[in-house]
Design a protein around this motif. Structure first.
Motif, PDB file in Angstrom:
ATOM      1  N   LYS A  93     -12.749   4.051   4.283  1.00  0.00           N
ATOM      2  CA  LYS A  93     -11.326   4.002   3.898  1.00  0.00           C
ATOM      3  C   LYS A  93     -10.688   5.385   3.996  1.00  0.00           C
ATOM      4  O   LYS A  93      -9.499   5.501   4.320  1.00  0.00           O
ATOM      5  CB  LYS A  93     -11.172   3.423   2.494  1.00  0.00           C
ATOM      6  CG  LYS A  93     -11.268   1.903   2.452  1.00  0.00           C
ATOM      7  CD  LYS A  93     -10.874   1.343   1.098  1.00  0.00           C
ATOM      8  CE  LYS A  93     -10.735  -0.175   1.155  1.00  0.00           C
ATOM      9  NZ  LYS A  93     -10.309  -0.750  -0.149  1.00  0.00           N
ATOM     10  N   VAL A 148     -12.695  -3.909   5.717  1.00  0.00           N
ATOM     11  CA  VAL A 148     -12.347  -3.483   4.362  1.00  0.00           C
ATOM     12  C   VAL A 148     -11.171  -4.328   3.877  1.00  0.00           C
ATOM     13  O   VAL A 148     -10.456  -4.939   4.676  1.00  0.00           O
ATOM     14  CB  VAL A 148     -11.973  -1.988   4.314  1.00  0.00           C
ATOM     15  CG1 VAL A 148     -13.094  -1.124   4.857  1.00  0.00           C
ATOM     16  CG2 VAL A 148     -10.656  -1.713   5.047  1.00  0.00           C
ATOM     17  N   GLU A 168      -6.769   4.965   0.870  1.00  0.00           N
ATOM     18  CA  GLU A 168      -8.205   5.072   0.603  1.00  0.00           C
ATOM     19  C   GLU A 168      -8.608   4.410  -0.707  1.00  0.00           C
ATOM     20  O   GLU A 168      -9.765   4.499  -1.129  1.00  0.00           O
ATOM     21  CB  GLU A 168      -8.620   6.545   0.592  1.00  0.00           C
ATOM     22  CG  GLU A 168      -7.872   7.380  -0.433  1.00  0.00           C
ATOM     23  CD  GLU A 168      -8.063   8.872  -0.233  1.00  0.00           C
ATOM     24  OE1 GLU A 168      -9.113   9.271   0.327  1.00  0.00           O
ATOM     25  OE2 GLU A 168      -7.180   9.639  -0.621  1.00  0.00           O
ATOM     26  N   PRO A 192      -7.731  -3.600   2.191  1.00  0.00           N
ATOM     27  CA  PRO A 192      -6.837  -2.519   1.766  1.00  0.00           C
ATOM     28  C   PRO A 192      -6.184  -2.827   0.417  1.00  0.00           C
ATOM     29  O   PRO A 192      -5.786  -3.972   0.151  1.00  0.00           O
ATOM     30  CB  PRO A 192      -5.776  -2.480   2.872  1.00  0.00           C
ATOM     31  CG  PRO A 192      -6.380  -3.202   4.035  1.00  0.00           C
ATOM     32  CD  PRO A 192      -7.253  -4.255   3.421  1.00  0.00           C
ATOM     33  N   CYS A 251      -4.553   2.372   6.374  1.00  0.00           N
ATOM     34  CA  CYS A 251      -4.425   1.952   4.980  1.00  0.00           C
ATOM     35  C   CYS A 251      -4.730   3.116   4.055  1.00  0.00           C
ATOM     36  O   CYS A 251      -5.228   4.152   4.491  1.00  0.00           O
ATOM     37  CB  CYS A 251      -5.344   0.763   4.671  1.00  0.00           C
ATOM     38  SG  CYS A 251      -7.116   1.137   4.728  1.00  0.00           S
ATOM     39  N   LYS A 299      -7.401   5.990   6.300  1.00  0.00           N
ATOM     40  CA  LYS A 299      -6.182   6.669   5.858  1.00  0.00           C
ATOM     41  C   LYS A 299      -5.794   7.759   6.854  1.00  0.00           C
ATOM     42  O   LYS A 299      -4.608   7.917   7.194  1.00  0.00           O
ATOM     43  CB  LYS A 299      -6.375   7.268   4.466  1.00  0.00           C
ATOM     44  CG  LYS A 299      -5.111   7.960   3.951  1.00  0.00           C
ATOM     45  CD  LYS A 299      -5.280   8.515   2.549  1.00  0.00           C
ATOM     46  CE  LYS A 299      -3.983   9.172   2.071  1.00  0.00           C
ATOM     47  NZ  LYS A 299      -4.105   9.725   0.701  1.00  0.00           N
TER      48      LYS A 299
END
Length: 293
Positions: free
Chosen positions: A256, A12, A267, A14, A265, A260
């Motif tokens: 995400k 992903v 979301e 962030p 990181c 979190k």
């Protein structure tokens, strides 16, 4: 090419609360994945929300990822477009330092026929300074790379070294595995069916689940590759609900939410994506707590 065996993770990207790339969290993610035992990294694949990053942002993310990785794992860059000229230009200007291959999703929306898909990848192969992986994901692109086209590309271009297959079509998988060159890598692009794909001959997966659960998922993949399918099956079943949930209300919003919860990181996703709904979020958090505590 055995450096691409096992678990790759489509990382992903962030973002902070204002929607800017969060480089401190990206560093945490990279270290989390490496410490979790995954085998290689994929930067700015579709899970990285590459469609919503501009050229300058992509350049910075690729450079930062290579710097933080520092040669610890093989590194793949996702470079794709439904404009063949644009993707060829992007590949020609790509700074390859620290990178080992390019992953390029087939053109979305245009719905090219098989001749068009072949010519698209021919142009990419002829321009690429690094080995290339095809990426077939009809559910997102609106078109399928047929087994015949995949095999023809594999035989015609030695620098097309594998395919990330996310069609879910096992008849297609059978034909690719039967007819591909021996050293052409068949890789799962679909977490839930990776176990049976490895039983068929896939060499691993490029995973979304692995962002949040790198140790659990990569351990399961290793068991599969060692032929220990009964042991792997237990781990596979244990991850089924988590895997279902992270795709239930949009990806990568689901993973995400998990990231979190484990402190990697925020979301935050970029429009047109939005966070998962409260009900799904609560279930994801509960699964994370169950699995990792």
């Amino acid at each position: 090419m055995n450096r691409f065996y096992g678990t790759g993770v489509a990382m992903v990207t962030p973002f902070d609360g204002s929607g800017q790339v969060d480089y401190a969290s990206l560093r945490k993610l990279i270290d989390h994945l490496i410490d979790g035992g995954i085998d290689y990294l994929v930067s700015l694949g579709t899970t990285g929300e590459s469609a919503t990053l501009n050229k300058e942002e992509k350049k910075k993310v690729w450079a930062f990822t290579a710097e933080v990785n520092n040669g610890r794992l093989p590194l793949v860059a996702g470079i794709a477009s439904n404009n063949t000229h644009e993707v060829v230009e992007a590949i020609q200007h790509f700074e390859t330092n620290g990178y080992d291959a390019i992953l390029s999703a087939s053109p979305y929306y245009n719905k090219p026929n098989q001749r068009g898909i072949y010519e698209h990848y021919k142009a990419i192969a002829e321009a690429a300074p690094l080995p290339v992986f095809l990426y077939n994901v009809p559910g997102r692109t609106g078109s399928n790379i047929s087994s015949e086209t995949t095999v023809k590309l594999a035989h015609d271009f030695k620098n097309i070294i594998g395919t990330k297959e996310a069609s879910g079509n096992f008849d297609q998988f059978n034909h690719i595995m039967r007819d591909k060159p021996e050293d052409f890598l068949f890789i799962s692009g679909d977490d839930p069916v990776t176990l049976p794909m490895i039983a068929l001959g896939a060499v691993g997966v490029i995973s979304v689940v692995g962002n949040a659960l790198p140790r659990q998922f990569s351990d399961m993949i290793r068991l599969c590759l060692e032929g220990k399918f009964q042991e792997a099956q237990k781990a596979h079943f244990d991850l089924i609900e988590f895997t279902r949930l992270i795709f239930a209300d949009g990806s990568p919003a689901g993973v995400k939410t998990a990231l979190k919860q484990i402190g990697i990181c925020e979301e935050k996703v970029r429009l047109p994506l939005v966070n998962v709904n409260d009900e799904v979020a609560a279930k994801i958090i509960a699964e994370v707590k169950r699995i990792v505590g």
